[in-house]
Design an enzyme around this catalytic site. Structure first.
Site, PDB file in Angstrom:
ATOM      1  CG  MET A 170      -1.826  -1.317   1.126  1.00  0.00           C
ATOM      2  SD  MET A 170      -3.208  -1.332   2.255  1.00  0.00           S
ATOM      3  CE  MET A 170      -2.358  -1.249   3.801  1.00  0.00           C
ATOM      4  N   GLY A 216       2.547   1.258   3.800  1.00  0.00           N
ATOM      5  CA  GLY A 216       3.107  -0.032   4.237  1.00  0.00           C
ATOM      6  C   GLY A 216       2.432  -1.173   3.522  1.00  0.00           C
ATOM      7  N   GLY A 218       8.115  -1.898  -5.212  1.00  0.00           N
ATOM      8  CA  GLY A 218       7.442  -3.185  -5.115  1.00  0.00           C
ATOM      9  C   GLY A 218       8.424  -4.350  -5.241  1.00  0.00           C
ATOM     10  CG  ASP A 219      10.371  -4.725  -8.800  1.00  0.00           C
ATOM     11  OD1 ASP A 219       9.295  -5.345  -8.886  1.00  0.00           O
ATOM     12  OD2 ASP A 219      10.754  -3.906  -9.650  1.00  0.00           O
TER      13      ASP A 219
END
Ligand SMILES: Nc1ncnc2c1ncn2[C@@H]1O[C@H](COP(=O)(O)OP(=O)(O)OP(=O)(O)O)[C@@H](O)[C@H]1O
Ligand SMILES: [Mg+2]
Length: 315
Positions: free
Chosen positions: A230, A234, A260-261
């Site tokens: 999110m 977090g 994200g990675d």
């Protein structure tokens, strides 16, 4: 391992890697001759980023996917420098190039995104065979990012099944139809962000209770670990009916590329070390936050990452 093989580390699969080419052209004009003052080329693609984050943390890692032979060289150099085993399937043509024309005098940015290589059926079959073979010696197989335009939309579903049958755990981080079909193949772990989750379930997802319900539903559909990231807030991490919610530390935002990675890599780094759900969630959150403090998909020095780990709140 029950099958008697020694499994080590992670294989990441990037079906559609990219080459980000940024050129600085002061006073850029359409329909005119323009001169480039500066340029930079960065290799990209989500699975490639995950592999780089894992390799930096000392995890043995290999990569596969489709690589257009005409632009393969910078990727090959990158993998060699980081000791990443390169098993990309070479395909005819170029890699998807994202050309960014930055006019720092006029203040405009123009994006020109290339489609990437065309695939043959034989390329797809060779990738499936490669994943099946390499998954036998890895603990996890990570499938990340978009698919090339003419790849079958069930490609990741097929690769999840191949990797699972080879005895590896599987993590899927993609979107749209590729995610929907991939989920039907029951990967061990998925990591949608809120938008991807909403699209996957085809209903609004607002706030923690909606996310918790979504996580429970995905567990019922056979996904063991569901991570809903999110952004600055977090994430929500679900496993075996347990839920851990994290709050990301507030950090100076430089670029969200690779957040994200980095967070998926963080989860796996902790999991490969035997971490609990909470430990994995904290590492994921801290490494995602760390990634946004740098340009491109890179982390700051380990001391800074360790400091962010201490600042993550988990409940
Ligand atoms: N602005 C931010 N401040 C602090 N932490 C952040 C911020 N953005 C992202 N993070 C961290 O990174 C994690 C992953 O970010 P996010 O949810 O944006 O992933 P994503 O949408 O999958 O991103 P990507 O575009 O890389 O696929 C978050 O869970 C959080 O821990
Ligand atoms: Mg993402």
């Amino acid at each position: 391992m029950s099958d008697g093989l020694e499994r080590r580390g992670v294989l990441t699969v990037t079906a559609n890697p990219a080459l980000d080419h940024t050129v600085i052209v002061p006073h850029f004009r359409e329909g005119a001759v323009n001169r480039v003052r500066e340029e930079r080329r960065d290799i990209g693609g989500k699975g490639v980023n995950v592999a780089a984050f894992l390799a930096d943390a000392g995890v043995p890692v290999g990569v596969t996917g489709f690589l257009g032979i005409e632009d393969a060289m910078p990727f090959e150099r990158f993998f060699a420098e980081r000791n990443i085993a390169d098993d990309f399937v070479r395909v005819a043509g170029t890699i998807r190039v994202n050309l960014k024309i930055v006019d720092d005098a006029g203040g405009s940015v123009t994006d020109i995104n290339f489609p990437g290589p065309r695939l043959e059926t034989a390329d797809v079959d060779l990738l499936a065979a490669t994943v099946e073979r390499l998954a036998r010696s890895r603990e996890w197989v990570v499938l990340s990012g978009s698919l090339p335009p003419d790849a079958p939309t069930d490609l990741y579903a097929r690769l999840v099944t191949a990797a699972r049958e080879a005895g590896a755990e599987t993590a899927l981080d993609t979107s749209g139809e590729a995610l929907r079909l991939g989920v039907e193949a029951r990967p061990t772990l998925i990591k949608p962000n809120i938008d991807e989750l909403r699209e996957l379930l085809d209903r609004p997802v607002v706030g923690g209770s909606h996310v918790a319900r979504a996580v429970a539903e995905l567990h019922r559909r056979g996904i063991g670990v569901v991570i809903v990231s999110m952004g600055a807030e977090g994430g929500i991490f679900g496993e075996d009916g347990k839920i851990v919610q994290t709050r990301s530390p507030s950090v100076p935002l430089v670029s969200t590329v690779g957040a994200g990675d980095a967070s998926l890599a963080g989860f796996l780094i902790a999991r490969l070390a035997g971490g609990t759900l909470e430990e994995c969630a904290v590492q994921a959150t801290a490494r995602g936050a760390a990634a946004v403090t740098t340009v491109g998909p890179h982390l700051p020095p380990p001391e800074r990452v360790a400091e962010l780990v201490r600042l993550v709140e988990a409940s």
